[in-house]
Design an enzyme around this catalytic site. Structure first.
Site, PDB file in Angstrom:
ATOM      1  N   GLY A  12       8.856 -22.883  14.323  1.00 50.05           N
ATOM      2  CA  GLY A  12       7.431 -22.572  14.438  1.00 50.05           C
ATOM      3  C   GLY A  12       6.891 -22.926  15.817  1.00 50.05           C
ATOM      4  O   GLY A  12       7.633 -23.339  16.711  1.00 50.05           O
ATOM      5  N   PHE A  13       5.604 -22.764  15.959  1.00 49.51           N
ATOM      6  CA  PHE A  13       4.923 -22.977  17.239  1.00 49.51           C
ATOM      7  C   PHE A  13       5.092 -24.428  17.714  1.00 49.51           C
ATOM      8  O   PHE A  13       5.650 -24.694  18.789  1.00 49.51           O
ATOM      9  CB  PHE A  13       3.445 -22.599  17.036  1.00 49.51           C
ATOM     10  CG  PHE A  13       2.506 -23.024  18.111  1.00 49.51           C
ATOM     11  CD1 PHE A  13       2.793 -22.793  19.449  1.00 49.51           C
ATOM     12  CD2 PHE A  13       1.292 -23.635  17.793  1.00 49.51           C
ATOM     13  CE1 PHE A  13       1.899 -23.175  20.452  1.00 49.51           C
ATOM     14  CE2 PHE A  13       0.394 -24.011  18.770  1.00 49.51           C
ATOM     15  CZ  PHE A  13       0.704 -23.786  20.096  1.00 49.51           C
ATOM     16  N   ASP A  33      14.314 -24.837   9.053  1.00 51.43           N
ATOM     17  CA  ASP A  33      13.293 -23.801   8.928  1.00 51.43           C
ATOM     18  C   ASP A  33      13.803 -22.754   7.942  1.00 51.43           C
ATOM     19  O   ASP A  33      14.993 -22.427   7.965  1.00 51.43           O
ATOM     20  CB  ASP A  33      13.001 -23.151  10.304  1.00 51.43           C
ATOM     21  CG  ASP A  33      11.585 -22.612  10.403  1.00 51.43           C
ATOM     22  OD1 ASP A  33      11.243 -21.720   9.617  1.00 51.43           O
ATOM     23  OD2 ASP A  33      10.830 -23.102  11.254  1.00 51.43           O
ATOM     24  N   GLY A  38       8.200 -19.037  10.843  1.00 49.96           N
ATOM     25  CA  GLY A  38       8.833 -19.373  12.126  1.00 49.96           C
ATOM     26  C   GLY A  38       9.721 -18.234  12.601  1.00 49.96           C
ATOM     27  O   GLY A  38      10.114 -17.370  11.812  1.00 49.96           O
ATOM     28  N   TYR A 150      -4.234 -24.205   1.443  1.00 48.40           N
ATOM     29  CA  TYR A 150      -3.800 -24.968   2.619  1.00 48.40           C
ATOM     30  C   TYR A 150      -4.479 -26.343   2.644  1.00 48.40           C
ATOM     31  O   TYR A 150      -3.815 -27.376   2.723  1.00 48.40           O
ATOM     32  CB  TYR A 150      -4.164 -24.174   3.868  1.00 48.40           C
ATOM     33  CG  TYR A 150      -3.702 -24.775   5.171  1.00 48.40           C
ATOM     34  CD1 TYR A 150      -2.355 -24.845   5.498  1.00 48.40           C
ATOM     35  CD2 TYR A 150      -4.623 -25.253   6.105  1.00 48.40           C
ATOM     36  CE1 TYR A 150      -1.929 -25.368   6.715  1.00 48.40           C
ATOM     37  CE2 TYR A 150      -4.210 -25.772   7.318  1.00 48.40           C
ATOM     38  CZ  TYR A 150      -2.859 -25.831   7.625  1.00 48.40           C
ATOM     39  OH  TYR A 150      -2.454 -26.351   8.832  1.00 48.40           O
ATOM     40  N   THR A 180      -4.841 -26.021  17.971  1.00 48.13           N
ATOM     41  CA  THR A 180      -3.916 -26.171  19.105  1.00 48.13           C
ATOM     42  C   THR A 180      -3.495 -24.778  19.570  1.00 48.13           C
ATOM     43  O   THR A 180      -3.382 -23.865  18.760  1.00 48.13           O
ATOM     44  CB  THR A 180      -2.690 -26.990  18.666  1.00 48.13           C
ATOM     45  OG1 THR A 180      -3.137 -28.286  18.242  1.00 48.13           O
ATOM     46  CG2 THR A 180      -1.698 -27.184  19.799  1.00 48.13           C
ATOM     47  N   ARG A 191      -4.556 -16.333  14.865  1.00 44.36           N
ATOM     48  CA  ARG A 191      -5.542 -17.353  15.227  1.00 44.36           C
ATOM     49  C   ARG A 191      -6.335 -16.901  16.450  1.00 44.36           C
ATOM     50  O   ARG A 191      -5.930 -16.011  17.187  1.00 44.36           O
ATOM     51  CB  ARG A 191      -4.863 -18.700  15.443  1.00 44.36           C
ATOM     52  CG  ARG A 191      -4.742 -19.432  14.124  1.00 44.36           C
ATOM     53  CD  ARG A 191      -3.969 -20.704  14.234  1.00 44.36           C
ATOM     54  NE  ARG A 191      -2.542 -20.467  14.266  1.00 44.36           N
ATOM     55  CZ  ARG A 191      -1.630 -21.423  14.149  1.00 44.36           C
ATOM     56  NH1 ARG A 191      -2.008 -22.673  14.004  1.00 44.36           N
ATOM     57  NH2 ARG A 191      -0.346 -21.143  14.172  1.00 44.36           N
TER      58      ARG A 191
HETATM   59  N1  UDP Z   1     -11.963 -15.939  14.769  1.00 45.13           N
HETATM   60  C1  UDP Z   1     -12.641 -14.867  15.369  1.00 45.13           C
HETATM   61  N2  UDP Z   1     -11.893 -13.781  15.721  1.00 45.13           N
HETATM   62  C2  UDP Z   1     -10.554 -13.694  15.549  1.00 45.13           C
HETATM   63  C3  UDP Z   1      -9.880 -14.773  14.949  1.00 45.13           C
HETATM   64  C4  UDP Z   1     -10.631 -15.890  14.560  1.00 45.13           C
HETATM   65  O1  UDP Z   1     -13.852 -14.910  15.584  1.00 45.13           O
HETATM   66  O2  UDP Z   1      -9.972 -12.659  15.917  1.00 45.13           O
HETATM   67  C5  UDP Z   1     -12.756 -17.133  14.414  1.00 45.13           C
HETATM   68  C6  UDP Z   1     -12.575 -17.592  12.965  1.00 45.13           C
HETATM   69  O3  UDP Z   1     -13.451 -16.912  12.101  1.00 45.13           O
HETATM   70  C7  UDP Z   1     -12.872 -19.078  13.097  1.00 45.13           C
HETATM   71  C8  UDP Z   1     -12.380 -19.437  14.495  1.00 45.13           C
HETATM   72  O4  UDP Z   1     -12.298 -18.200  15.203  1.00 45.13           O
HETATM   73  O5  UDP Z   1     -14.259 -19.291  13.035  1.00 45.13           O
HETATM   74  C9  UDP Z   1     -11.016 -20.108  14.501  1.00 45.13           C
HETATM   75  O6  UDP Z   1     -10.153 -19.351  13.708  1.00 45.13           O
HETATM   76  P1  UDP Z   1      -8.597 -19.620  13.593  1.00 45.13           P
HETATM   77  O7  UDP Z   1      -8.054 -18.597  12.652  1.00 45.13           O
HETATM   78  O8  UDP Z   1      -8.007 -19.692  14.948  1.00 45.13           O
HETATM   79  O9  UDP Z   1      -8.437 -21.058  12.967  1.00 45.13           O
HETATM   80  P2  UDP Z   1      -9.282 -21.963  11.964  1.00 45.13           P
HETATM   81  O10 UDP Z   1      -9.867 -23.011  12.827  1.00 45.13           O
HETATM   82  O11 UDP Z   1     -10.365 -21.154  11.303  1.00 45.13           O
HETATM   83  O12 UDP Z   1      -8.290 -22.446  10.992  1.00 45.13           O
END
Ligand code: UDP
Length: 323
Positions: A12-13, A33, A38, A150, A180, A191
């Site tokens: 994984g990352f 893994d 991953g 989760y 991260t 993400r």
């Molecule tokens: N987010 C967004 N656009 C994207 C992906 C995520 O606006 O293309 C927003 C998401 O709704 C959240 C924040 O960015 O408010 C962080 O999202 P991520 O999935 O990275 O991780 P989280 O902290 O929510 O687990």
């Protein structure tokens, strides 16, 4: 003799980054893994004389009887999908790896008298009503929603660590890791930083969910990895939960503009529905990490993003050349 370290989620990352770091320091690394999220390419080219890869599920009891794990001295239990996109696609697997898998790892740590770091999450705080979040805050998690598999699995993982620490004096420590990033995140990870940077480079729309006023605090991968290694090293951290994250907070809309500017991109910023239970704010209090570990992140977001953008550009060019 070289220290023997077990990393679960090694492809994984974070796992692959940590493996490279520990191998460079001379350790023998056994990496587990099941390749559900991953990627084998993440661990390509690691030195074969000191890196043993086991394609296994950490939930399997067979793992406890495997001779490769017998004299492991340190265990980093990182295995689990971490991106909402992936953990929501495999909710039962996410629950199992953080509960049954964590119990297996704790059992191994107990038998081997090994030290163990369990990677929990800032999601343990849910949609927080206390801001910023110290480790003493007990959280606001919804059990009846898409993030629960989760959040609650990680929280139960913490409970198992507590039980092994108090009942068997297992030297376990818990990291609550906040957001991260680096170019080590796959382009399709889902993400926010991987999405925004990929979109900005390709000239596609930058997809902000909601109005973008929600906040996150972003830690560069090298800082997070250093925090995890210090956690393993320090006896003062045994039986403790410690936030590992960057205490500088940004709104998601500001992040979108910042990524667009740093990538010199002509992408439009577009707005889309906010996912259910998306936390409105998130920022760690890191006083405990400073005191017990002497740790604080050093990488500025601007520098980390510039490196991420440069590496993604390179990666995407290679992918385009191949196709
Ligand atoms: N987010 C967004 N656009 C994207 C992906 C995520 O606006 O293309 C927003 C998401 O709704 C959240 C924040 O960015 O408010 C962080 O999202 P991520 O999935 O990275 O991780 P989280 O902290 O929510 O687990």
């Amino acid at each position: 003799m070289n220290k023997k370290v077990l990393i679960t989620g090694v492809a994984g990352f974070l796992g692959s980054h940590l493996a490279k770091d520990l191998l460079a320091a001379g350790c023998v690394v056994v990496g587990v893994d099941n390749l559900s999220s991953g990627k084998i390419t993440n661990i390509k080219g690691l030195p074969e004389d000191r890196f043993i890869f086991k394609e296994m599920d950490v939930c399997s009891r067979k793992l406890l009887a495997d001779p490769d794990f017998l004299n492991v001295q340190e265990i980093y239990h990182l295995a689990s999908a971490a991106s909402p996109k992936y953990y929501q696609a495999s909710p039962f697997e996410t629950i199992n790896v953080n509960t049954i898998g964590t119990k297996n790892m704790l059992e191994l740590a107990k038998r081997n008298h090994a030290k163990m770091v369990y990677t929990s999450t800032s999601e343990a705080y849910g949609d927080p009503e206390v801001h910023p979040q110290p480790e003493t805050y007990r959280g606001n998690v919804n059990t009846w929603g898409p993030r629960a598999c989760y959040d609650e699995a990680k929280r139960l993982g913490e409970v198992l660590c507590y039980l092994y620490y108090t009942q068997y004096q297992t030297k376990v420590k818990v990291a609550r890791i906040f957001n991260t990033y680096s170019a080590g995140l796959a382009n399709d990870d889902g993400r926010v930083i991987s999405n925004f940077v990929t979109q900005a480079i390709k000239g596609e729309d930058i997809t902000v969910y909601g109005d973008g006023t929600q906040t996150r605090s972003f830690c560069y991968v090298t800082d997070t990895i250093n925090g995890l290694k210090l956690l393993m090293e320090k006896d003062e951290a045994n039986g403790e939960i410690i936030n590992i994250g960057n205490p500088i907070e940004h709104s998601i809309l500001d992040l979108a503009h910042f990524v667009k500017k740093l990538s010199d991109s002509e992408s439009f910023i577009t707005f889309h529905p906010l996912p259910e239970d998306d936390p409105k704010v998130r920022r760690p209090v890191i006083d405990k990490a400073r005191e017990l570990l002497g740790w604080a992140p050093v990488k500025k977001l601007e520098d980390g993003l510039k490196e991420t953008i440069a590496e993604y550009k390179e990666k995407l060019k290679i992918q385009e050349d191949k196709s």
